[in-house]
Scaffold this active site. Structure first.
Site, mmCIF file in Angstrom:
data_model
loop_
_atom_site.group_PDB
_atom_site.id
_atom_site.type_symbol
_atom_site.label_atom_id
_atom_site.label_comp_id
_atom_site.label_asym_id
_atom_site.label_seq_id
_atom_site.Cartn_x
_atom_site.Cartn_y
_atom_site.Cartn_z
ATOM 1 N N HIS A 1 7.293 21.711 -20.609
ATOM 2 C CA HIS A 1 5.892 22.042 -20.906
ATOM 3 C C HIS A 1 5.789 23.534 -21.244
ATOM 4 O O HIS A 1 5.713 23.901 -22.419
ATOM 5 C CB HIS A 1 5.043 21.644 -19.707
ATOM 6 C CG HIS A 1 3.566 21.648 -19.943
ATOM 7 N ND1 HIS A 1 2.991 21.877 -21.168
ATOM 8 C CD2 HIS A 1 2.531 21.433 -19.089
ATOM 9 C CE1 HIS A 1 1.680 21.801 -21.053
ATOM 10 N NE2 HIS A 1 1.364 21.547 -19.803
ATOM 11 N N HIS B 1 6.787 17.934 -32.149
ATOM 12 C CA HIS B 1 5.703 17.884 -31.169
ATOM 13 C C HIS B 1 5.281 16.437 -31.001
ATOM 14 O O HIS B 1 5.293 15.682 -31.973
ATOM 15 C CB HIS B 1 4.516 18.730 -31.667
ATOM 16 C CG HIS B 1 3.536 19.086 -30.599
ATOM 17 N ND1 HIS B 1 2.559 18.228 -30.195
ATOM 18 C CD2 HIS B 1 3.400 20.210 -29.847
ATOM 19 C CE1 HIS B 1 1.860 18.813 -29.236
ATOM 20 N NE2 HIS B 1 2.345 20.009 -29.001
ATOM 21 N N ASP C 1 5.651 27.207 -29.861
ATOM 22 C CA ASP C 1 6.670 27.976 -29.154
ATOM 23 C C ASP C 1 7.693 28.624 -30.063
ATOM 24 O O ASP C 1 8.504 29.425 -29.608
ATOM 25 C CB ASP C 1 7.410 27.068 -28.162
ATOM 26 C CG ASP C 1 6.537 26.764 -26.968
ATOM 27 O OD1 ASP C 1 5.850 27.686 -26.518
ATOM 28 O OD2 ASP C 1 6.539 25.608 -26.517
HETATM 29 N N1 ACO Z 1 15.257 18.775 -33.476
HETATM 30 C C1 ACO Z 1 15.895 17.738 -34.051
HETATM 31 N N2 ACO Z 1 15.452 16.470 -34.027
HETATM 32 C C2 ACO Z 1 14.306 16.240 -33.376
HETATM 33 C C3 ACO Z 1 13.566 17.269 -32.758
HETATM 34 C C4 ACO Z 1 14.088 18.577 -32.839
HETATM 35 N N3 ACO Z 1 13.437 19.607 -32.273
HETATM 36 N N4 ACO Z 1 12.458 16.741 -32.203
HETATM 37 C C5 ACO Z 1 12.484 15.447 -32.453
HETATM 38 N N5 ACO Z 1 13.599 15.113 -33.174
HETATM 39 C C6 ACO Z 1 13.956 13.806 -33.681
HETATM 40 C C7 ACO Z 1 14.556 12.952 -32.557
HETATM 41 O O1 ACO Z 1 15.956 13.088 -32.503
HETATM 42 C C8 ACO Z 1 14.116 11.573 -32.980
HETATM 43 O O2 ACO Z 1 14.974 11.162 -34.026
HETATM 44 P P1 ACO Z 1 15.364 9.590 -34.216
HETATM 45 O O3 ACO Z 1 14.061 8.879 -34.377
HETATM 46 O O4 ACO Z 1 16.215 9.611 -35.438
HETATM 47 O O5 ACO Z 1 16.075 9.205 -32.951
HETATM 48 C C9 ACO Z 1 12.735 11.786 -33.578
HETATM 49 O O6 ACO Z 1 12.745 13.145 -34.066
HETATM 50 C C10 ACO Z 1 11.579 11.612 -32.608
HETATM 51 O O7 ACO Z 1 11.855 12.383 -31.441
HETATM 52 P P2 ACO Z 1 11.189 12.120 -30.014
HETATM 53 O O8 ACO Z 1 11.966 12.832 -28.968
HETATM 54 O O9 ACO Z 1 10.932 10.657 -29.833
HETATM 55 O O10 ACO Z 1 9.771 12.820 -30.218
HETATM 56 P P3 ACO Z 1 8.750 13.153 -29.060
HETATM 57 O O11 ACO Z 1 7.414 13.097 -29.670
HETATM 58 O O12 ACO Z 1 8.986 12.338 -27.837
HETATM 59 O O13 ACO Z 1 9.176 14.650 -28.675
HETATM 60 C C11 ACO Z 1 9.312 16.992 -28.467
HETATM 61 C C12 ACO Z 1 8.464 15.785 -28.948
HETATM 62 C C13 ACO Z 1 9.716 16.788 -27.006
HETATM 63 C C14 ACO Z 1 8.446 18.255 -28.542
HETATM 64 C C15 ACO Z 1 10.557 17.115 -29.374
HETATM 65 O O14 ACO Z 1 10.167 17.277 -30.715
HETATM 66 C C16 ACO Z 1 11.484 18.251 -28.929
HETATM 67 O O15 ACO Z 1 12.338 18.035 -28.051
HETATM 68 N N6 ACO Z 1 11.338 19.479 -29.543
HETATM 69 C C17 ACO Z 1 12.114 20.619 -29.144
HETATM 70 C C18 ACO Z 1 11.547 21.228 -27.875
HETATM 71 C C19 ACO Z 1 10.265 21.975 -28.119
HETATM 72 O O16 ACO Z 1 10.146 22.764 -29.055
HETATM 73 N N7 ACO Z 1 9.274 21.746 -27.226
HETATM 74 C C20 ACO Z 1 7.971 22.453 -27.298
HETATM 75 C C21 ACO Z 1 6.863 21.511 -27.643
HETATM 76 S S1 ACO Z 1 5.326 22.397 -27.788
HETATM 77 C C22 ACO Z 1 4.756 22.565 -26.211
HETATM 78 O O17 ACO Z 1 5.108 21.876 -25.297
HETATM 79 C C23 ACO Z 1 3.745 23.668 -25.862
#
Ligand code: ACO
Length: 433
Positions: A270, A309, A365
């Site tokens: 978070h 996101h 972020d």
């Molecule tokens: N880099 C590469 N691939 C990604 C990323 C990423 N940052 N984020 C998602 N994907 C891909 C996943 O591998 C998945 O691919 P697939 O469908 O081929 O398996 C697809 O995109 C969907 O990913 P999920 O994890 O299901 O997406 P979710 O909505 O659950 O996750 C999250 C969102 C947690 C923010 C994710 O994008 C992530 O881990 N990002 C990096 C961490 C980050 O920057 N967090 C800050 C968020 S902003 C905040 O909290 C204030």
């Protein structure tokens, strides 16, 4: 004529039900009538992590993740970022309307009058180990305020509630500054009610021990931090806001509820992602190494931190604003090689088929950590800054919850998957499992 209803046929019984659809939702309680017999509890929904469940009706923040839109009380975040201040935005979130000049003066004055914390708070902070994380200290000290203000239990008394709002907004920066100074081994600096909200906070952090002159923050940095506070002030039903509402629903006082929300924000999923972005940019180290890094991300070995996101499937509108702010901050603090890498990384990723297909864009972020670092904040303070800003949103959401006649104590259901009934086994007959 199309009707705003949903017809459900229960294939277990052949019975049919017509449920009203309001604002794109059906009421989960309307499903309870769907039963197979008199001993059936009724149909429930199963939704771990609230992926598709609205827990409230809210008039505070609107997000359209596909279009990249964020509005507080109807006002686009871009306009608030350009023309408002954090203190004014907090008023907007909590009262629902922008203040008049007189209202803003009264609001800012009351908040400033509550910057000071009881001297005993220092004893709490003193009790922490030298390397205690400032977020842990903030969780404890804001929770401790509940014991100083016993009147805060009168949550249904509007004047008393407003008094707690002033206290919370006024004291969060002081608690955060005390935590920071403790971890640096510095004496605590008192707040100055004559300064602006953010100016006072920066001055409590930067005040030199024993200096007679007050610490004067650089106006560009003060404005940049104020802007970051506006952008972080609310984001509808995220994890920490859900914690605030959940604890608030038991009618706990707001200091305990904010302690719970701060604890939720502490988690790396978070409030801690911007720290991960900094680590990643340092690991990449130079523009030449970006293509290799992207390859590793695409092969599934790594995630590109600060990208993607749960809600935004478009450019996070906050990231756009912070990207611009990063340039003005770095003009004052000196250039950062990390920003150059970030800009190039963004350029390459946004043109890449993998990121386009997965709808992965920079989130809030991606650039905020670069600004905080350039301003001299240690990484451990990043989520603390987030908590100060988000307190405005937590308060607005808590107040909305209390005034919502439909809300009750938050109490989700479960699907029990444990043992069926079994007889107690005496200790001499038990076998280790
Ligand atoms: N880099 C590469 N691939 C990604 C990323 C990423 N940052 N984020 C998602 N994907 C891909 C996943 O591998 C998945 O691919 P697939 O469908 O081929 O398996 C697809 O995109 C969907 O990913 P999920 O994890 O299901 O997406 P979710 O909505 O659950 O996750 C999250 C969102 C947690 C923010 C994710 O994008 C992530 O881990 N990002 C990096 C961490 C980050 O920057 N967090 C800050 C968020 S902003 C905040 O909290 C204030």
């Amino acid at each position: 004529m199309p009707k705003d209803t949903l017809t459900i046929t229960d294939n277990r019984t052949g019975a049919s039900y017509e449920l009203p659809v309001v604002d794109g939702t059906i009421r989960a309680m309307d499903l309870r009538q769907i039963r197979t017999g008199s001993d059936d509890f009724g149909l429930m929904t199963y939704d771990p992590a609230f992926m598709n469940t609205a827990s409230c009706r809210s008039a505070i923040t609107f997000i359209d993740g596909d279009k990249g839109i964020l509005r507080y009380r109807g006002y686009p975040i871009e306009e608030l970022a350009a023309r408002s201040t954090f203190v004014e935005t907090a008023y907007l979130l909590i009262y629902g309307e922008l203040p008049t000049e007189a209202q803003l003066k009264e609001w800012s004055g009351q908040i400033a009058a509550h910057y000071m914390v009881h001297e005993n708070i220092k004893k709490f902070v003193d009790g922490f180990h030298y390397d205690a994380h400032p977020m842990g200290m903030l969780v404890c000290t804001v929770g401790a305020l509940s014991t100083f203000y016993q009147d805060s239990k009168n949550i249904f008394d509007p004047p008393s509630r407003l008094h707690q709002v002033y206290r919370l907004l006024g004291k969060m920066p002081t608690l955060a500054a005390y935590a920071y100074r403790h971890s640096r081994g510095l004496p605590y600096a008192y707040p100055d009610p004559a300064l602006t909200y953010v100016g006072n906070f920066i001055s409590m952090l930067g005040q030199r021990a024993g200096a007679c002159e007050p610490f004067v923050p650089n106006p560009v940095l003060e404005r940049a931090l104020d802007l970051l506070f506006i952008l972080h002030a609310d984001h509808e039903q995220n994890c920490s806001t859900n914690a605030m509402r959940s604890v608030g629903s038991s009618h706990a006082d707001p200091f305990c509820a904010v302690a719970a929300a701060t604890a939720a924000l502490y988690g790396p999923l978070h409030g801690g992602a911007n720290e991960e972005v900094l680590k990643m940019l340092r690991e990449i180290g130079s523009r030449e190494r970006i293509p290799d890094y992207i390859k590793r991300v695409k092969s599934g070995e790594l995630r590109l931190m600060g990208f993607g996101h749960r809600v935004y499937k478009n450019y996070d509108p906050r990231a756009k604003i912070i990207r611009e702010a990063a340039h003005s901050v770095l003009e004052v603090t000196g250039s950062s090689p990390l920003l150059d890498i970030a800009l190039e990384l963004e350029r390459i990723a946004l043109a890449d088929e993998y990121f386009i297909k997965h709808k992965l864009y920079p989130n809030v972020d991606f650039y905020s950590g670069i600004i905080y670092q350039a301003m001299g904040f240690p990484v451990a303070m990043f989520p603390v800054l987030f908590a100060i800003a988000r307190t405005a949103g937590w308060i607005a959401q808590w107040q909305e919850l209390l005034l919502d006649k439909e809300q009750k104590i938050a109490r989700p259901r479960q699907v029990y998957v444990g043992h069926p009934p079994r007889a107690f086994v005496p200790i001499d007959k038990r076998v280790a499992v």
